[in-house]
Motif scaffolding. Structure first.
Motif, PDB file in Angstrom:
ATOM      1  N   THR A 143       0.819  -1.212   0.000  1.00  0.00           N
ATOM      2  CA  THR A 143       0.000   0.000   0.000  1.00  0.00           C
ATOM      3  C   THR A 143       0.857   1.270   0.000  1.00  0.00           C
ATOM      4  OG1 THR A 143      -0.135   0.292   2.420  1.00  0.00           O
ATOM      5  CG2 THR A 143      -1.703  -1.235   1.392  1.00  0.00           C
ATOM      6  N   PHE A 144       2.161   1.121   0.092  1.00  0.00           N
ATOM      7  CA  PHE A 144       3.059   2.266   0.319  1.00  0.00           C
ATOM      8  C   PHE A 144       2.870   3.372  -0.707  1.00  0.00           C
ATOM      9  CE2 PHE A 144       7.173   4.284  -0.683  1.00  0.00           C
ATOM     10  CZ  PHE A 144       7.462   4.881   0.534  1.00  0.00           C
ATOM     11  N   LEU A 145       3.070   3.078  -1.983  1.00  0.00           N
ATOM     12  CA  LEU A 145       2.998   4.109  -3.018  1.00  0.00           C
ATOM     13  C   LEU A 145       1.568   4.617  -3.181  1.00  0.00           C
ATOM     14  CD1 LEU A 145       4.729   5.584  -5.181  1.00  0.00           C
ATOM     15  CD2 LEU A 145       3.967   3.845  -6.809  1.00  0.00           C
ATOM     16  N   LEU A 146       0.612   3.707  -3.201  1.00  0.00           N
ATOM     17  CA  LEU A 146      -0.781   4.091  -3.421  1.00  0.00           C
ATOM     18  C   LEU A 146      -1.292   4.992  -2.301  1.00  0.00           C
ATOM     19  CD1 LEU A 146      -2.179   0.641  -4.619  1.00  0.00           C
ATOM     20  CD2 LEU A 146      -1.627   2.626  -6.031  1.00  0.00           C
ATOM     21  N   TYR A 147      -0.918   4.675  -1.056  1.00  0.00           N
ATOM     22  CA  TYR A 147      -1.385   5.481   0.071  1.00  0.00           C
ATOM     23  C   TYR A 147      -0.762   6.871   0.041  1.00  0.00           C
ATOM     24  CZ  TYR A 147      -2.588   6.907   4.804  1.00  0.00           C
ATOM     25  OH  TYR A 147      -3.088   7.598   5.869  1.00  0.00           O
ATOM     26  N   ASN A 148       0.535   6.936  -0.147  1.00  0.00           N
ATOM     27  CA  ASN A 148       1.226   8.220  -0.054  1.00  0.00           C
ATOM     28  C   ASN A 148       0.925   9.150  -1.219  1.00  0.00           C
ATOM     29  OD1 ASN A 148       2.867   8.159   2.446  1.00  0.00           O
ATOM     30  ND2 ASN A 148       3.736   6.332   1.513  1.00  0.00           N
ATOM     31  N   LEU A 149       0.543   8.605  -2.362  1.00  0.00           N
ATOM     32  CA  LEU A 149       0.258   9.447  -3.523  1.00  0.00           C
ATOM     33  C   LEU A 149      -1.217   9.771  -3.689  1.00  0.00           C
ATOM     34  CD1 LEU A 149       3.215   8.948  -4.221  1.00  0.00           C
ATOM     35  CD2 LEU A 149       2.535   8.573  -6.595  1.00  0.00           C
ATOM     36  N   PHE A 150      -2.135   8.877  -3.261  1.00  0.00           N
ATOM     37  CA  PHE A 150      -3.531   9.039  -3.662  1.00  0.00           C
ATOM     38  C   PHE A 150      -4.554   9.045  -2.530  1.00  0.00           C
ATOM     39  CE2 PHE A 150      -1.219   6.794  -7.088  1.00  0.00           C
ATOM     40  CZ  PHE A 150      -1.206   7.828  -8.005  1.00  0.00           C
ATOM     41  N   HIS A 151      -4.144   8.762  -1.304  1.00  0.00           N
ATOM     42  CA  HIS A 151      -5.079   8.807  -0.174  1.00  0.00           C
ATOM     43  C   HIS A 151      -5.257  10.257   0.268  1.00  0.00           C
ATOM     44  CE1 HIS A 151      -6.928   7.994   3.725  1.00  0.00           C
ATOM     45  NE2 HIS A 151      -7.090   6.735   3.350  1.00  0.00           N
ATOM     46  N   SER A 152      -6.472  10.621   0.668  1.00  0.00           N
ATOM     47  CA  SER A 152      -6.733  12.007   1.053  1.00  0.00           C
ATOM     48  C   SER A 152      -5.965  12.420   2.299  1.00  0.00           C
ATOM     49  CB  SER A 152      -8.233  12.216   1.281  1.00  0.00           C
ATOM     50  OG  SER A 152      -8.689  11.434   2.377  1.00  0.00           O
ATOM     51  N   ALA A 174      -8.912  -0.366   4.234  1.00  0.00           N
ATOM     52  CA  ALA A 174      -9.156  -1.794   4.455  1.00  0.00           C
ATOM     53  C   ALA A 174      -7.882  -2.597   4.242  1.00  0.00           C
ATOM     54  CB  ALA A 174     -10.255  -2.281   3.510  1.00  0.00           C
ATOM     55  N   ALA A 175      -7.104  -2.250   3.240  1.00  0.00           N
ATOM     56  CA  ALA A 175      -5.861  -2.966   2.968  1.00  0.00           C
ATOM     57  C   ALA A 175      -4.871  -2.803   4.113  1.00  0.00           C
ATOM     58  CB  ALA A 175      -5.245  -2.462   1.662  1.00  0.00           C
ATOM     59  N   ARG A 176      -4.762  -1.601   4.637  1.00  0.00           N
ATOM     60  CA  ARG A 176      -3.790  -1.348   5.688  1.00  0.00           C
ATOM     61  C   ARG A 176      -4.227  -1.901   7.037  1.00  0.00           C
ATOM     62  NH1 ARG A 176       0.010   2.725   4.005  1.00  0.00           N
ATOM     63  NH2 ARG A 176       0.278   3.615   6.078  1.00  0.00           N
ATOM     64  N   ALA A 177      -5.533  -2.110   7.209  1.00  0.00           N
ATOM     65  CA  ALA A 177      -6.037  -2.608   8.492  1.00  0.00           C
ATOM     66  C   ALA A 177      -6.099  -4.130   8.546  1.00  0.00           C
ATOM     67  CB  ALA A 177      -7.416  -2.030   8.771  1.00  0.00           C
ATOM     68  N   SER A 178      -6.147  -4.782   7.393  1.00  0.00           N
ATOM     69  CA  SER A 178      -6.360  -6.233   7.367  1.00  0.00           C
ATOM     70  C   SER A 178      -5.091  -7.000   7.737  1.00  0.00           C
ATOM     71  CB  SER A 178      -6.821  -6.669   5.971  1.00  0.00           C
ATOM     72  OG  SER A 178      -6.970  -8.075   5.924  1.00  0.00           O
ATOM     73  N   ALA A 179      -5.284  -8.042   8.562  1.00  0.00           N
ATOM     74  CA  ALA A 179      -4.179  -8.938   8.905  1.00  0.00           C
ATOM     75  C   ALA A 179      -4.159 -10.156   7.991  1.00  0.00           C
ATOM     76  CB  ALA A 179      -4.308  -9.386  10.364  1.00  0.00           C
ATOM     77  N   ASP A 180      -5.162 -10.270   7.128  1.00  0.00           N
ATOM     78  CA  ASP A 180      -5.261 -11.393   6.198  1.00  0.00           C
ATOM     79  C   ASP A 180      -4.575 -11.011   4.888  1.00  0.00           C
ATOM     80  OD1 ASP A 180      -6.788 -12.753   3.802  1.00  0.00           O
ATOM     81  OD2 ASP A 180      -7.097 -14.043   5.560  1.00  0.00           O
ATOM     82  N   ALA A 181      -3.546 -11.749   4.486  1.00  0.00           N
ATOM     83  CA  ALA A 181      -2.746 -11.390   3.313  1.00  0.00           C
ATOM     84  C   ALA A 181      -3.578 -11.364   2.042  1.00  0.00           C
ATOM     85  CB  ALA A 181      -1.581 -12.367   3.157  1.00  0.00           C
TER      86      ALA A 181
END
Length: 241
Positions: A143-152, A174-181
């Motif tokens: 989620t690194f690139l997607l979060y830092n570039l496109f999350h509000s 949801a991706a960052r909170a989930s413990a299920d791969a």
């Protein structure tokens, strides 16, 4: 407009010119092989005929100079080229200028060779229509690139202009909170599709191979930092850098 821009770019031609032909035409920001994502985004091909039709439908008609106008306004966009430096993205801005000119779009190129000036003068205030960057998911977190570039709520203040909407925020959260791969990757796939296929918050061009080599026992710090202190620092077995 975003669809027209995406369809105007001949990525095969760019790949032939840049990086000695070693660039790979990109459908998305994350390649299919990364994290086991598989094929999950459609991406955009090269279709200047469709690009022209989209612009016409939006009311942008060709003038006698071959450039498009609507209600007396010239269709002119500003492209800021700077990250990580000019050498890394050249000569893509000039190639893009020619490709957009072919469908009737004028492109002003602003070249900045100082990262601080780029961030303060152009990126943070959103003083541009397009920003060309050579970026990567330099982290084991998908989620690194997607979060830092496109999350509000990106911690990278300059990229808040790129936020792709509430649906993306929910998928990334949801991706960052989930413990299920498996669930985590499925949410990353949904997020990536929103960025590329739906919101067109980014228009991928090429996937460029980059490698980091080190001797056994050398640790590379690749964790996320807001201020980038020690980012990528090499730590030797004896504790030295």
């Amino acid at each position: 407009m975003r669809r027209a821009l995406a369809l105007s770019i001949d990525r095969e031609a760019v790949a032939r010119v840049l990086y000695g032909g070693h660039g790979v035409v990109a459908r998305g920001l994350l390649p299919d092989w990364m994290f086991g994502l598989g094929a999950h985004v459609q991406g955009w091909g090269h279709d200047p005929v469709q690009a022209r039709a989209l612009l016409e439908a939006a009311g942008w008609t060709l003038g006698p100079d071959g450039l498009r106008q609507r209600n007396g306004e010239l269709l002119r966009l500003r492209l800021v080229a700077a990250f990580p430096n000019l050498a890394a993205v050249a000569p893509f801005p000039e190639l893009l200028q020619q490709m957009l000119r072919a469908v009737g779009i004028a492109l002003e190129i602003v070249a900045v060779d100082d990262s601080a000036l780029y961030s303060q003068r152009f990126l943070e205030p959103g003083a541009g229509d397009l920003f060309v960057e050579l970026a990567g998911n330099t982290n084991l977190d998908p989620t690194f690139l997607l979060y830092n570039l496109f999350h509000s709520q990106t911690p990278w203040r300059g990229y808040r202009h790129m936020a792709a909407g509430a649906a993306l925020d929910r998928a990334l959260d949801a991706a960052r909170a989930s413990a299920d791969a498996a669930q985590r990757l499925d949410a990353v796939r949904r997020t990536h599709r929103i960025v590329i296929d739906e919101a067109l918050a980014a228009i991928p061009i090429l996937l460029v191979p980059q490698f980091v080599l080190s001797r056994p026992g050398v640790r590379l710090t690749m964790s996320e930092h807001r201020d980038w202190i020690d980012y990528g620092a090499a730590l030797l077995p004896n504790g030295a850098r």
